[in-house]
Write an enzyme that holds these catalytic residues in place. Structure first.
Site, PDB file in Angstrom:
ATOM      1  N   ASP A  65       0.833  -1.208   0.000  1.00 54.22           N
ATOM      2  CA  ASP A  65       0.000   0.000   0.000  1.00 54.22           C
ATOM      3  C   ASP A  65       0.863   1.251   0.000  1.00 54.22           C
ATOM      4  OD1 ASP A  65       0.974  -0.387   2.572  1.00 54.22           O
ATOM      5  OD2 ASP A  65      -0.984  -0.747   3.463  1.00 54.22           O
ATOM      6  N   ASN A 134      -7.369  -2.899  14.609  1.00 50.11           N
ATOM      7  CA  ASN A 134      -8.781  -3.115  14.250  1.00 50.11           C
ATOM      8  C   ASN A 134      -8.953  -4.294  13.279  1.00 50.11           C
ATOM      9  OD1 ASN A 134      -7.860  -2.107  11.827  1.00 50.11           O
ATOM     10  ND2 ASN A 134      -9.167  -0.279  11.809  1.00 50.11           N
ATOM     11  N   GLU A 141      -9.736  -1.744   5.682  1.00 50.23           N
ATOM     12  CA  GLU A 141     -10.355  -1.506   6.982  1.00 50.23           C
ATOM     13  C   GLU A 141     -11.582  -2.406   7.138  1.00 50.23           C
ATOM     14  OE1 GLU A 141      -8.693   0.159   8.948  1.00 50.23           O
ATOM     15  OE2 GLU A 141      -7.808   1.957   8.052  1.00 50.23           O
TER      16      GLU A 141
END
Ligand code: PGA
Length: 253
Positions: A65, A134, A141
C-alpha cells in the site's frame, strides 16, 4: 492456517526471515509490508545479506500500500520507508521494488495498473503482512470486501490515530491510501502474517478464532491454503486455545 507462537518480537522476526529466505534464494517475487512489526524481520534479513551472503539480486518486490496524496520522497511515504527500513540495505535493484503511485492524478487507474503489474510479474510468491489493531490488513479496513482489489481507501480514524506517531501530529496523516485489496492479497501463493505486542491481541484472536468476517479483514486468511500466522506471546495472550495449536512448521517450509 499455521499458528506459530514465539517468545519475543525478535524471535518472530527470525521465524519470518526463515520463511522468506528460501524464496529470496529462488529470486522470487516478495510482497512487502511497512509498519513497525516487520522491522525485526527486515533487520534479520539484512544481517543474513551482510553476514551470510543472502542475495535478493534476482527478486522483485511489491509493497502492499501507499498513502494517497503524500509525495513519494516524503520520509513517511511507504516508497521511502521500505527503502530506509529494508530494500536500501540489500542488493535488490531499486527499480524492482514497486509501490502504488500515491501521486497519481487518477487514483482509480493507478490502482488498476498496480493489480495489472502484479499479475504481469507472475504474482506474489510470498507476502509479508502486519495486522492493525482493528483487524485491518494493508489498508483494508473493517467492512472491506473480502474480494476487494487494489483501490483508493478512506483510512479509519483508528488507523489515522495509530499512524500519527510517525508524523508531527494526527492532522498530518493522509486521509486516504491506495491499497492492495483482500482479493489481491489472497492471490499471493504464501502469506506470512506477523503480529507482536498486547495491542494486537484482540485482532489476532479475531483473525484466528473469530468467524470469517469483513469486520475483521485479516480473517480472510482463513480462506488461504498457505497462510502462516507468527505471533509473540503477548499478541497470542487472548487465544483461548493456544496450547492446542500445532506449532509445526508449515508444510511448504
Ligand atoms: P504496525 O502496523 O506494524 O506499525 O503495528 C501494522 C498494520 O497496521 O498493518
Amino acid at each position: 492456517m499455521d499458528i506459530i507462537i514465539r517468545r519475543t518480537p525478535d524471535e518472530v522476526g527470525a521465524y519470518a526471515a526463515d520463511c522468506i529466505e528460501p524464496f529470496a534464494r529462488q529470486g522470487a517475487t516478495i510482497g512487502l509490508a511497512t509498519g513497525s512489526t516487520p522491522n525485526p524481520t527486515y533487520k534479520e534479513l539484512i544481517r543474513r545479506h551482510r553476514e551470510e551472503g543472502l542475495s535478493f539480486a534476482n527478486c522483485k518486490a511489491f509493497l502492499l500500500d501507499e498513502y494517497y496524496g503524500l509525495p513519494r520522497d516524503h520520509e513517511q511515504s511507504y516508497y521511502s520507508t521500505i527503502r530506509r527500513e529494508f530494500t536500501g540495505s540489500i542488493d535488490i535493484p531499486d527499480a524492482a521494488v514497486a509501490s502504488p503511485n500515491g501521486e497519481a492524478e487518477d487514483p482509480h487507474s493507478a490502482a488498476a495498473s498496480y493489480d495489472h503489474a502484479i499479475r504481469h510479474a507472475g504474482g506474489v510468491d510470498i507476502q509479508i503482512l502486519g495486522i492493525g489493531a482493528n483487524g485491518h490488513i494493508a489498508f483494508n479496513e473493517p467492512t472491506s470486501s473480502l474480494r476487494s482489489r487494489t483501490r483508493l481507501i478512506d483510512l479509519h480514524p483508528r488507523t489515522i490515530e495509530d499512524n500519527a506517531r510517525f508524523f508531527d501530529s494526527a492532522d498530518e496523516v493522509p486521509r486516504q491510501a491506495l491499497s492492495q485489496g483482500i482479493g489481491t492479497i489472497l492471490e499471493a501463493r504464501h502469506l506470512v502474517l506477523i503480529a507482536t505486542g498486547p495491542a494486537k491481541a484482540n485482532a489476532v484472536q479475531a483473525l484466528v478464532e473469530g468467524p470469517l468476517s469483513a469486520s475483521c479483514p485479516a480473517s480472510a486468511l482463513q480462506l488461504h491454503n498457505a497462510a502462516t500466522v507468527v505471533v509473540d506471546e503477548s499478541a497470542a495472550e487472548l487465544l483461548s486455545d493456544a496450547e492446542t495449536y500445532k506449532d509445526f512448521d508449515p508444510y511448504w517450509r
